[in-house]
Design a protein around this motif. Sequence first.
Motif, PDB file in Angstrom:
ATOM      1  N   ARG A 332       0.831  -1.209   0.000  1.00  0.00           N
ATOM      2  CA  ARG A 332       0.000   0.000   0.000  1.00  0.00           C
ATOM      3  C   ARG A 332       0.865   1.259   0.000  1.00  0.00           C
ATOM      4  NH1 ARG A 332      -5.316  -0.494   1.120  1.00  0.00           N
ATOM      5  NH2 ARG A 332      -6.111  -2.533   1.765  1.00  0.00           N
ATOM      6  N   ASN A 333       0.235   2.389  -0.369  1.00  0.00           N
ATOM      7  CA  ASN A 333       0.888   3.691  -0.303  1.00  0.00           C
ATOM      8  C   ASN A 333       0.611   4.268   1.083  1.00  0.00           C
ATOM      9  OD1 ASN A 333       1.740   6.333  -0.499  1.00  0.00           O
ATOM     10  ND2 ASN A 333       0.972   6.605  -2.587  1.00  0.00           N
ATOM     11  N   ALA A 336      -0.132   8.046   1.412  1.00  0.00           N
ATOM     12  CA  ALA A 336      -1.508   8.402   1.062  1.00  0.00           C
ATOM     13  C   ALA A 336      -2.462   8.005   2.179  1.00  0.00           C
ATOM     14  CB  ALA A 336      -1.901   7.715  -0.242  1.00  0.00           C
ATOM     15  N   LYS A 467      -8.425   7.586 -12.920  1.00  0.00           N
ATOM     16  CA  LYS A 467      -8.060   7.730 -11.510  1.00  0.00           C
ATOM     17  C   LYS A 467      -7.477   6.424 -10.968  1.00  0.00           C
ATOM     18  CE  LYS A 467      -9.975   9.000  -7.002  1.00  0.00           C
ATOM     19  NZ  LYS A 467     -11.174   9.483  -6.263  1.00  0.00           N
ATOM     20  N   LYS A 468      -8.123   5.310 -11.302  1.00  0.00           N
ATOM     21  CA  LYS A 468      -7.648   4.015 -10.821  1.00  0.00           C
ATOM     22  C   LYS A 468      -6.272   3.685 -11.416  1.00  0.00           C
ATOM     23  CE  LYS A 468     -12.024   1.729  -9.699  1.00  0.00           C
ATOM     24  NZ  LYS A 468     -11.617   1.445  -8.316  1.00  0.00           N
ATOM     25  N   SER A 471      -3.629   5.800  -9.746  1.00  0.00           N
ATOM     26  CA  SER A 471      -3.417   5.271  -8.387  1.00  0.00           C
ATOM     27  C   SER A 471      -2.587   3.999  -8.428  1.00  0.00           C
ATOM     28  CB  SER A 471      -4.760   5.011  -7.707  1.00  0.00           C
ATOM     29  OG  SER A 471      -5.504   6.206  -7.570  1.00  0.00           O
ATOM     30  N   HIS A 472      -2.851   3.159  -9.422  1.00  0.00           N
ATOM     31  CA  HIS A 472      -2.081   1.916  -9.568  1.00  0.00           C
ATOM     32  C   HIS A 472      -0.614   2.240  -9.872  1.00  0.00           C
ATOM     33  CE1 HIS A 472      -1.188  -2.226 -10.403  1.00  0.00           C
ATOM     34  NE2 HIS A 472      -0.837  -1.965 -11.654  1.00  0.00           N
ATOM     35  N   LEU A 474       0.988   4.848  -8.951  1.00  0.00           N
ATOM     36  CA  LEU A 474       1.589   5.357  -7.712  1.00  0.00           C
ATOM     37  C   LEU A 474       1.908   4.219  -6.746  1.00  0.00           C
ATOM     38  CD1 LEU A 474      -0.636   8.528  -7.155  1.00  0.00           C
ATOM     39  CD2 LEU A 474       1.808   8.504  -7.717  1.00  0.00           C
ATOM     40  N   ARG A 475       1.071   3.175  -6.752  1.00  0.00           N
ATOM     41  CA  ARG A 475       1.370   2.023  -5.902  1.00  0.00           C
ATOM     42  C   ARG A 475       2.639   1.316  -6.387  1.00  0.00           C
ATOM     43  NH1 ARG A 475      -4.265   1.253  -5.723  1.00  0.00           N
ATOM     44  NH2 ARG A 475      -4.196  -0.196  -7.495  1.00  0.00           N
ATOM     45  N   GLY A 479       4.540   5.691  -4.456  1.00  0.00           N
ATOM     46  CA  GLY A 479       4.185   7.091  -4.262  1.00  0.00           C
ATOM     47  C   GLY A 479       5.115   8.069  -4.949  1.00  0.00           C
ATOM     48  N   MET A 502      -4.150  14.599 -11.241  1.00  0.00           N
ATOM     49  CA  MET A 502      -4.384  14.043  -9.908  1.00  0.00           C
ATOM     50  C   MET A 502      -5.237  14.988  -9.064  1.00  0.00           C
ATOM     51  SD  MET A 502      -0.563  12.468  -9.174  1.00  0.00           S
ATOM     52  CE  MET A 502      -0.904  12.215  -7.430  1.00  0.00           C
ATOM     53  N   ILE A 507      -6.985  12.779  -6.398  1.00  0.00           N
ATOM     54  CA  ILE A 507      -5.948  11.843  -5.906  1.00  0.00           C
ATOM     55  C   ILE A 507      -4.974  12.633  -5.060  1.00  0.00           C
ATOM     56  CG2 ILE A 507      -4.172  10.200  -6.556  1.00  0.00           C
ATOM     57  CD1 ILE A 507      -5.576   9.890  -9.238  1.00  0.00           C
TER      58      ILE A 507
END
Length: 508
Positions: A332-333, A336, A467-468, A471-472, A474-475, A479, A502, A507
């Motif tokens: 996980r991030n 965030a 957005k997803k 986010s992926h 960034l994971r 980050g 973002m 985000i």
Amino acid sequence: MEKHFYYESTLRLCSSLQLEKSLQSYFEFIRDELPIDGLYVNIFRKQFNDIQFIAHVDETHCCTLDKCIPIPEQMAQFLEDPERPRVRIVNDIEHDPVTSLVAPKVINHIRSLIILRMSIENTHLGIVGFYAKTTGVFRPRHADLIAPHMQTLALITALNLRGRNLLKENEALSKQNVSLRRTLDVQNGVVGANSGLKQVMQQVQSIAKINTTVLMLGETGCGKEVIANAIHELSERAGKPFIKVNCGAIPDTLIDSELFGYEKGAFTGAESRKIGYFEQANGGTIFLDEIGELPLSAQVRLLRVLQNSCITRVGGHDAVQLDIRIIAATHRNLQAMVHREVFREDLWYRLAIFPIEIPSLRQRRTDIPLLVQHFIEQLSAKFNLPQLPRIAPDQLNILNQYGWPGNVRELINVLERAMIQHPAGPLDFRFLAPQSCEEVKTPSNQTVIIDPSHATDKLVPLDVMTKKYISHALRITGGKLYGPGGAAELLDINANTLRSKMKKLGIV
């Protein structure tokens, strides 16, 4: 009579190159003169502090053995004593501590025996035990009959052991060619230590001997536990406990009692004190996988461990001081999560003293052939295959081009599936490449397979998917937004443009 007995016994012992057959012929002859039910040969292995049984003969069968029984250090020192008698009669096994400890674990119903101590060049090799299933049956004349056979027994045993070692060496040499490349690139159980994980292993080397908390970041299945184990093995705590805890697998109601233990009577059903994972790891290392799954209440108590190196059991009042190293890991991030107030900021700073980012498998594709070879060898042993299955170059190319969303863990599953389907080989991985897949070239000229067949007819707004996807990304990067390996580079977009998207999509 004694000369004839010695002569015939020696002929029997030298009648075969196979130790068990020689002993069987010998046993069938001497049992007319001795009240024995069987005999066995074992050797003392000083380097392992154990006794290895290598052969056993009785009236029903003869066989070679490879059974090792560990013995205490004090007992091992006793066996090396040069003053020990060469021949002994033990008419009750309970009067001999070594034999009573090890023999019943291999051979049943031994009650009395004559022990011939074998030695080669003044080195204790092991013993030959002539045993009976009743007590008090042996007399000095029985020992006098077989004592002259001591050197012959020692010689054929030593030759048999040498033959066994040569067979093992030949087997090892036959496998060496296949395993050489993989072996050169494996350090402390880490495949790819000198290639795709070289930078990670440099970080491991620099932090291992320093008693500092380590936080590992990376996708699920990328090998965080393997790296944690390498840190432990290279540290001063190697040989001490290494406790692995999956924080996401413990129900919220049991987290405190599982991690920190509880006192007797702390709650209904607590009939005795229980030692938690942290105390089990005392003196060593605890690996907290999926640390981001911990609820806030448990995060508070974990913070105390990091700050004070002590815990309090559930239902207890006294602090338990610990000498422990914590290695945490998450996909996980956490930064965030701190912004969303589902992860404590003070705990984040305590954990992130030395973060290590583990690259995904698609970020280290050069390791795929090494990993494939490594796991095929492991799975072949698991399935008892007579030889390693072959992989054609075009099939290996499928593995190299696949996206590996499940990383190394998925690779193991894919190999196991292929080997179940074709255990004799060649392995077939075409099930990884659906016909509807589309290949796209990235800016770094890597091939990525896009599979729209996984989408259903129920589509979602494009902004939601964007957005997803961001986010992926960034994971994947832990980050990281800017610079080499950052989300902007992976998505081939200007970093400021990505930041604006973002902000627009909410985000953090």
